[in-house]
Scaffold this active site. Structure first.
Site, mmCIF file in Angstrom:
data_model
loop_
_atom_site.group_PDB
_atom_site.id
_atom_site.type_symbol
_atom_site.label_atom_id
_atom_site.label_comp_id
_atom_site.label_asym_id
_atom_site.label_seq_id
_atom_site.Cartn_x
_atom_site.Cartn_y
_atom_site.Cartn_z
ATOM 1 N N HIS A 110 -1.643 -2.481 -3.670
ATOM 2 C CA HIS A 110 -2.087 -1.197 -4.204
ATOM 3 C C HIS A 110 -3.476 -0.814 -3.730
ATOM 4 O O HIS A 110 -3.730 0.343 -3.397
ATOM 5 C CB HIS A 110 -2.106 -1.235 -5.739
ATOM 6 N N GLU A 115 -2.594 -6.147 -17.474
ATOM 7 C CA GLU A 115 -1.761 -4.942 -17.408
ATOM 8 C C GLU A 115 -0.295 -5.338 -17.268
ATOM 9 O O GLU A 115 0.567 -4.897 -18.028
ATOM 10 C CB GLU A 115 -2.203 -4.084 -16.223
#
Length: 440
Positions: free
Chosen positions: A267, A333
């Protein structure tokens, strides 16, 4: 990947949180940067957004609102295979989010006295979909479907203008909007998009009405802008750069673990990938495999930068008990559990944005087609925050209805409590209805 050896230690939760790999995110510092931008957008409106687009996105849009024709053209030009995949993602997201809807309930407190709990959607939401290093039609799905399932009537979506596409957001973003029936799309990025959604604007006759709630992922400046406008509007969370933790024992397949760490590192160079394990052998094998897999994919340097950064690492623990304590302190997360009795271990996890159970449930499944939401709390905020869900677009509303007799039965208690608080007029409001008190 750097190693942190916690074997033989008895650190408390706060101490564990302090030694875990973590990016140094200064949201307060970012607030100082974005607060003037938010104020500029509030006071100057559309004209300053064109200037900010040139400054941050290196393109000046022809107009801020995306024309309907551009949405239609984007959907018409979408690769059929990508469209089919998006349709699967949308269908699964609708199923997954529908089960989140809370049911209305009603209870009779006393004969003739009833409390009804109902859930009412907000009228209008603003959804943010980032640009940057990747294209995120999946974030369109996650935000829009969640709001639609909640029953939101009005949706505005903002995404950064792209120099490669004439100042429009990426065509795959636009196609996803068209596929979902979202026709109000704005070519605005970053903190200025959050400000525009919160405060509204008018541009060449097009009106962006202020929204009630702003949601969607983004970088630290987007998170900081949400902090600035919170109170003016509701927000989902201050979500930052992605992170994954994998809790694994010696039964885990090192190839799977490595692939999942690499997938999140893809990412962003600041993405966090953390392995927590009681197996030194697994740690060694994963450490070798992440580098091998990074060189076998496209974004090699980005991945290696993330894996070698201070936010990533391998944490060695004595056993799964300590491992659970470590991942709860980290509050990832995304948390994968790849252990014996993975479901049993996962059931004991307290702090995580989303938990992925067993070897066949990689985090990217949740990013796209699992039916869960991928807008999740980062930076340890999973200790107190939830991932995006339908309740963030709903308000809990209590409806109170009492009959004359029900009020009469409680008027004395109400009056005594009111006088105990030196608020006699409160009691009088009940007594007057009984023909008592000075107001009778």
């Amino acid at each position: 990947m750097r190693r942190i050896d916690l074997r033989g230690t008895t650190a408390e939760t706060t101490e564990l949180a302090a030694v875990m790999p973590r990016a140094a995110l200064d949201t307060a510092g970012a607030v100082e940067v974005v607060a003037p931008i938010v104020e500029l957008v509030r006071t100057e409106g559309a004209p300053v957004l064109y200037e900010l687009a040139e400054r941050f996105d290196h393109v000046r849009p022809r107009r801020l609102r995306v024309p309907a024709a551009a949405l239609t053209a984007a959907l018409d030009g979408l690769d059929p295979d990508v469209r089919a995949a998006l349709e699967v993602a949308i269908a699964h997201a609708r199923t997954g989010h529908t089960q989140q809807l809370p049911a209305p309930s009603s209870v009779e407190v006393v004969p003739g006295g009833r409390i009804t709990q109902r859930w009412v959607p907000v009228e209008r939401v603003g959804l943010y979909v980032p640009g940057g290093l990747a294209v995120y039609p999946s974030s369109v799905v996650m935000n829009v479907v969640c709001a639609q399932v909640a029953g939101v009537a009005s949706i505005a979506l903002a995404s950064p203008p792209q120099a490669d596409f004439g100042g429009l957001p990426h065509p795959t973003i636009l196609a996803a909007c068209a596929l979902l029936g979202v026709d109000e799309v704005w070519a605005i990025g970053g903190a200025q998009a959050i400000a525009a959604l919160a405060h509204g604007l008018t541009d060449e006759g097009e009106v962006l009405r202020p929204v009630d709630v702003v949601t969607g992922p983004g970088n630290i400046y987007v998170a900081a802008a949400k902090r600035v406008v919170q109170g003016k509007v509701g927000i989902d969370a201050e979500a930052g750069t992605t992170e994954i933790a994998v809790l694994a024992d010696d039964s885990a397949d090192a190839r799977f673990v490595a692939a999942d760490l690499v997938s999140q590192a893809e990412h962003d160079p600041a993405a966090a990938s953390v392995l927590v394990t009681d197996s030194a052998d697994l740690a060694d094998r994963v450490d070798a495999l992440v580098r091998e897999q990074a060189y076998a994919t496209v974004h090699t340097q980005r991945i290696l930068t993330a894996l070698e950064g201070p936010q990533s690492g391998i944490v060695l623990v004595d056993d799964m008990e300590q491992g659970l304590a470590v991942v709860d302190a980290y509050a990832a997360e995304h948390l994968e559990v790849q252990t014996r009795d993975a479901a049993g271990v996962a059931a004991r996890v307290r702090n995580a944005g989303a938990v992925f159970v067993g070897p066949w449930t990689p985090v990217p499944l949740g990013d796209y087609v699992a039916g869960s939401n991928h807008v999740l709390p980062t930076g340890g905020t999973a200790r107190f925050a939830s991932g995006l869900n339908v309740t963030q677009y709903l308000r809990s509303q209590q409806v109170v209805e009492y009959s004359e007799d029900a009020l009469a039965g409680l008027a004395g208690h109400l009056d005594r409590l009111a006088r105990a608080e030196d608020l006699p007029a409160h009691g009088a409001a009940a007594l007057v209805r009984q023909g008592k008190g000075s107001a009778s």
